[in-house]
Design a protein around this motif. Structure first.
Motif, PDB file in Angstrom:
ATOM      1  N   UNK A   1       0.748  -1.019  -0.191  1.00 14.11           N
ATOM      2  CA  UNK A   1       0.485  -0.252   0.373  1.00 14.11           C
ATOM      3  C   UNK A   1       0.640   0.931  -0.123  1.00 14.11           C
ATOM      4  N   UNK A   2       0.103   1.990  -0.554  1.00 11.85           N
ATOM      5  CA  UNK A   2       0.937   3.494  -0.137  1.00 11.85           C
ATOM      6  C   UNK A   2       0.798   4.219   1.116  1.00 11.85           C
ATOM      7  N   UNK A   3       1.221   4.464   1.260  1.00 10.55           N
ATOM      8  CA  UNK A   3       0.821   5.043   2.820  1.00 10.55           C
ATOM      9  C   UNK A   3       1.848   6.853   3.285  1.00 10.55           C
ATOM     10  N   UNK A   4       0.903   8.051   3.377  1.00  8.91           N
ATOM     11  CA  UNK A   4       2.221   9.066   3.847  1.00  8.91           C
ATOM     12  C   UNK A   4       3.660   9.062   2.910  1.00  8.91           C
ATOM     13  N   UNK A   5       3.479   8.607   1.537  1.00  9.04           N
ATOM     14  CA  UNK A   5       4.314   8.834   0.730  1.00  9.04           C
ATOM     15  C   UNK A   5       5.437   7.580   0.884  1.00  9.04           C
ATOM     16  N   UNK A   6       4.890   6.458   1.508  1.00  7.01           N
ATOM     17  CA  UNK A   6       5.964   5.107   1.722  1.00  7.01           C
ATOM     18  C   UNK A   6       4.875   4.148   0.806  1.00  7.01           C
ATOM     19  N   UNK A   7       5.781   3.856   0.451  1.00  5.08           N
ATOM     20  CA  UNK A   7       5.210   2.088  -0.035  1.00  5.08           C
ATOM     21  C   UNK A   7       5.682   0.909   1.164  1.00  5.08           C
ATOM     22  N   UNK A   8       4.843   0.934   1.230  1.00  2.09           N
ATOM     23  CA  UNK A   8       4.736   0.052   2.604  1.00  2.09           C
ATOM     24  C   UNK A   8       4.169  -2.058   1.937  1.00  2.09           C
ATOM     25  N   UNK A   9       5.127  -2.540   2.166  1.00  2.00           N
ATOM     26  CA  UNK A   9       5.195  -3.602   1.865  1.00  2.00           C
ATOM     27  C   UNK A   9       4.843  -5.176   2.708  1.00  2.00           C
ATOM     28  N   UNK A  10       3.792  -5.267   2.893  1.00  2.00           N
ATOM     29  CA  UNK A  10       3.492  -6.645   3.900  1.00  2.00           C
ATOM     30  C   UNK A  10       4.079  -8.081   3.465  1.00  2.00           C
ATOM     31  N   UNK A  11       5.316  -8.198   3.993  1.00  4.34           N
ATOM     32  CA  UNK A  11       5.892  -9.722   3.132  1.00  4.34           C
ATOM     33  C   UNK A  11       5.819 -11.120   3.577  1.00  4.34           C
ATOM     34  N   UNK A  12       5.206 -11.126   4.568  1.00  4.79           N
ATOM     35  CA  UNK A  12       4.591 -12.080   5.072  1.00  4.79           C
ATOM     36  C   UNK A  12       3.607 -12.208   6.376  1.00  4.79           C
ATOM     37  N   UNK A  13       3.416 -12.451   7.049  1.00  3.51           N
ATOM     38  CA  UNK A  13       1.994 -12.398   8.759  1.00  3.51           C
ATOM     39  C   UNK A  13       2.009 -13.552   8.690  1.00  3.51           C
ATOM     40  N   UNK A  14       1.867 -13.411  10.283  1.00  5.36           N
ATOM     41  CA  UNK A  14       0.953 -14.894  10.780  1.00  5.36           C
ATOM     42  C   UNK A  14       0.156 -14.336  12.165  1.00  5.36           C
TER      43      UNK A  14
END
Length: 97
Positions: free
Chosen positions: A27-40
């Motif tokens: 997601x693009x948020x606050x001028x940053x690209x944030x990617x969730x690579x793995x989650x549990x």
């Protein structure tokens, strides 16, 4: 009839060798690209997630995101408050019940 059996056999074999799915989204948020690579999600504490994220292409190690206290816990045990529109808020808001 033989063609149908062959097709079913091919489909069954292709599904048995499928690669595991990865939980990953960006997601693009606050001028940053944030990617969730793995989650549990934690089985014991349902409000906690163990996640590896990348911010603007820079990977972070797996950290605990505590959605109740709004902090992420680093490997060394230090708690860091969520940044506004940061990875913690993305994880906790995207995965609400």
């Amino acid at each position: 009839m033989v063609k149908n059996i062959t097709l079913l056999l091919v489909l069954a074999l292709s599904f048995s060798f499928a690669l595991p799915a990865e939980a990953s989204f960006c997601r693009h948020s606050n001028d940053h690209l944030i990617c969730v690579l793995s989650i549990k999600r934690s089985a014991k504490n349902y409000w906690e997630y163990r996640a590896a994220v990348s911010v603007d292409g820079e990977k972070r190690p797996i950290e605990i995101y505590n959605c109740r206290q709004r902090v992420r816990v680093r490997k060394d045990g230090t708690a860091v408050p969520f940044q506004p529109k940061g990875a913690g808020e993305l994880i906790c808001s995207a995965l609400k019940k």
